[in-house]
Scaffold this motif. Structure first.
Motif, PDB file in Angstrom:
ATOM      1  N   ASP A  55       0.068   7.216   1.151  1.00  0.00           N
ATOM      2  CA  ASP A  55      -1.193   7.968   1.163  1.00  0.00           C
ATOM      3  C   ASP A  55      -2.364   7.082   1.573  1.00  0.00           C
ATOM      4  O   ASP A  55      -3.247   7.513   2.321  1.00  0.00           O
ATOM      5  CB  ASP A  55      -1.462   8.606  -0.200  1.00  0.00           C
ATOM      6  N   GLU A  56      -2.388   5.839   1.092  1.00  0.00           N
ATOM      7  CA  GLU A  56      -3.451   4.904   1.470  1.00  0.00           C
ATOM      8  C   GLU A  56      -3.400   4.602   2.972  1.00  0.00           C
ATOM      9  O   GLU A  56      -4.434   4.586   3.651  1.00  0.00           O
ATOM     10  CB  GLU A  56      -3.326   3.590   0.690  1.00  0.00           C
ATOM     11  N   GLU A  66       0.841  -1.198   0.000  1.00  0.00           N
ATOM     12  CA  GLU A  66       0.000   0.000   0.000  1.00  0.00           C
ATOM     13  C   GLU A  66       0.876   1.248   0.000  1.00  0.00           C
ATOM     14  O   GLU A  66       1.970   1.262   0.563  1.00  0.00           O
ATOM     15  CB  GLU A  66      -0.916   0.020   1.224  1.00  0.00           C
ATOM     16  N   SER A  67       0.364   2.297  -0.615  1.00  0.00           N
ATOM     17  CA  SER A  67       1.100   3.559  -0.653  1.00  0.00           C
ATOM     18  C   SER A  67       0.998   4.261   0.698  1.00  0.00           C
ATOM     19  O   SER A  67       0.082   3.996   1.486  1.00  0.00           O
ATOM     20  CB  SER A  67       0.538   4.477  -1.744  1.00  0.00           C
TER      21      SER A  67
END
Length: 101
Positions: free
Chosen positions: A77-78, A74-75
């Motif tokens: 930001d996520e 996952e990034s």
């Protein structure tokens, strides 16, 4: 020793799972009242398991609580969005903190 106080919600860039810094980080989090640690990075699942083991310790019922999640692939930001949505017992006026050990 790090004198900085951690936020109640932390995104941790996973160190090697056997890092001595990880144990010190967990104790610092418990002392500071951190409620959530979201672990990211290549070995995040294993680092999360180690954090959970460190929190439980000897299983003596000492009341040590720290919610952990791992976010492989996952990034940032996520994961930040996930952490920001976590509001159970949290002072949401304090931003999510990103930590690298």
């Amino acid at each position: 020793m790090n004198s900085m106080k951690y936020s109640q919600r932390v995104i941790l860039h996973a160190p090697p799972w056997d890092s001595a810094a990880l144990a010190a980080f967990v104790e610092h989090c418990i002392r500071d009242g951190v409620k959530l640690v979201c672990v990211i990075g290549p070995d995040c699942r294993r680092a999360e398991d180690v954090i959970d083991e460190l929190v439980v310790g000897l299983g003596d019922g000492s009341g040590r609580l720290l919610m952990t999640t791992s976010h492989p692939g996952e990034s940032i930001d996520e994961v930040r969005s996930f952490a920001e949505a976590f509001a159970l017992g949290i002072d949401t006026s304090v931003p999510v903190q990103t930590v690298t050990l």
